[in-house]
Design a protein around this motif. Structure first.
Motif, short mmCIF file in Angstrom:
data_model
loop_
_atom_site.label_atom_id
_atom_site.label_comp_id
_atom_site.label_asym_id
_atom_site.label_seq_id
_atom_site.Cartn_x
_atom_site.Cartn_y
_atom_site.Cartn_z
N MET A 248 23.23 -13.34 36.97
CA MET A 248 24.48 -12.86 37.55
C MET A 248 25.37 -14.06 37.86
N THR A 249 26.66 -13.80 37.82
CA THR A 249 27.60 -14.89 38.02
C THR A 249 28.74 -14.45 38.92
N ASP A 250 29.34 -15.42 39.61
CA ASP A 250 30.46 -15.11 40.48
C ASP A 250 31.80 -15.34 39.79
N SER A 251 31.79 -15.80 38.53
CA SER A 251 33.06 -16.08 37.86
C SER A 251 33.82 -14.79 37.58
N ILE A 252 35.15 -14.89 37.63
CA ILE A 252 36.01 -13.73 37.39
C ILE A 252 36.34 -13.67 35.90
N ARG A 253 36.20 -12.48 35.34
CA ARG A 253 36.50 -12.23 33.93
C ARG A 253 37.53 -11.12 33.87
N THR A 254 38.53 -11.29 33.02
CA THR A 254 39.54 -10.26 32.80
C THR A 254 39.61 -9.96 31.31
N VAL A 255 39.52 -8.68 30.97
CA VAL A 255 39.56 -8.27 29.57
C VAL A 255 40.50 -7.09 29.39
N SER A 256 41.11 -7.05 28.22
CA SER A 256 41.88 -5.89 27.78
C SER A 256 41.01 -5.18 26.75
N VAL A 257 40.92 -3.86 26.86
CA VAL A 257 40.03 -3.09 26.00
C VAL A 257 40.79 -1.92 25.41
N VAL A 258 40.61 -1.69 24.11
CA VAL A 258 41.16 -0.50 23.46
C VAL A 258 39.97 0.32 22.98
N ILE A 259 39.92 1.58 23.43
CA ILE A 259 38.83 2.48 23.09
C ILE A 259 39.38 3.54 22.15
N ARG A 260 38.70 3.72 21.01
CA ARG A 260 39.15 4.70 20.01
C ARG A 260 38.07 5.75 19.78
N GLY A 261 38.51 6.89 19.31
CA GLY A 261 37.63 8.02 19.05
C GLY A 261 38.24 9.25 19.72
N ARG A 262 37.38 10.19 20.11
CA ARG A 262 37.86 11.34 20.88
C ARG A 262 37.80 10.95 22.34
N VAL A 263 38.89 10.30 22.81
CA VAL A 263 38.90 9.74 24.17
C VAL A 263 40.07 10.24 25.01
N GLN A 264 40.91 11.07 24.45
CA GLN A 264 41.99 11.69 25.23
C GLN A 264 41.69 13.18 25.36
N GLY A 265 42.03 13.73 26.53
CA GLY A 265 41.78 15.14 26.79
C GLY A 265 40.34 15.46 27.14
N VAL A 266 39.56 14.42 27.44
CA VAL A 266 38.14 14.61 27.77
C VAL A 266 37.77 13.98 29.11
N GLY A 267 38.77 13.58 29.90
CA GLY A 267 38.52 12.98 31.21
C GLY A 267 38.15 11.51 31.16
N TYR A 268 38.46 10.83 30.05
CA TYR A 268 38.07 9.43 29.90
C TYR A 268 38.73 8.53 30.94
N ARG A 269 40.02 8.73 31.21
CA ARG A 269 40.69 7.86 32.19
C ARG A 269 40.11 8.03 33.59
N LEU A 270 39.90 9.25 34.02
CA LEU A 270 39.33 9.49 35.35
C LEU A 270 37.92 8.92 35.44
N TRP A 271 37.12 9.11 34.39
CA TRP A 271 35.77 8.56 34.35
C TRP A 271 35.83 7.03 34.43
N THR A 272 36.74 6.42 33.67
CA THR A 272 36.89 4.96 33.67
C THR A 272 37.26 4.45 35.05
N GLN A 273 38.19 5.13 35.71
CA GLN A 273 38.58 4.74 37.06
C GLN A 273 37.38 4.78 37.99
N GLY A 274 36.58 5.82 37.91
CA GLY A 274 35.40 5.94 38.76
C GLY A 274 34.40 4.82 38.52
N GLU A 275 34.15 4.51 37.25
CA GLU A 275 33.21 3.43 36.92
C GLU A 275 33.73 2.09 37.41
#
Length: 93
Positions: free
Chosen positions: A1-28
């Motif tokens: 484990m590390t204390d360093s801060i990491r920032t990433v931009s991610v693009v997720i493709r597939g059937r990811v809209q209309g399935v609650g993906y954003r709300l799930w992502t926020q929760g995670e």
């Protein structure tokens, strides 16, 4: 484990809209103590920005490869980001 801060931009493709993906992502992301945001793109993909401890970012990236049960992820493209990390709670845009 590390204390360093990491920032990433991610693009997720597939059937990811209309399935609650954003709300799930926020929760995670919030469960892992990450800041950033998630939003839908017109092309049907979902884009997220995650920032926080490197181990927590790695955990959420692995989770994004599955997503919520109704999602069908075909690709997760990750780009490392330089600069200041976003502040505040993880948000849906």
């Amino acid at each position: 484990m590390t204390d360093s801060i990491r920032t990433v931009s991610v693009v997720i493709r597939g059937r990811v809209q209309g399935v609650g993906y954003r709300l799930w992502t926020q929760g995670e992301a919030r469960r892992l103590g990450l800041s950033g945001h998630v939003r839908n793109w017109a092309d049907g993909s979902v884009e997220a920005l995650f920032s926080g401890p490197a181990d927590a970012v790695a955990t959420v990236l692995e989770a994004c490869r599955q997503g919520p049960s109704s999602a069908r992820v075909t690709e997760v493209a990750v780009t490392e980001c330089a600069g200041d990390a976003p502040d505040g709670a993880f948000a849906i845009r």
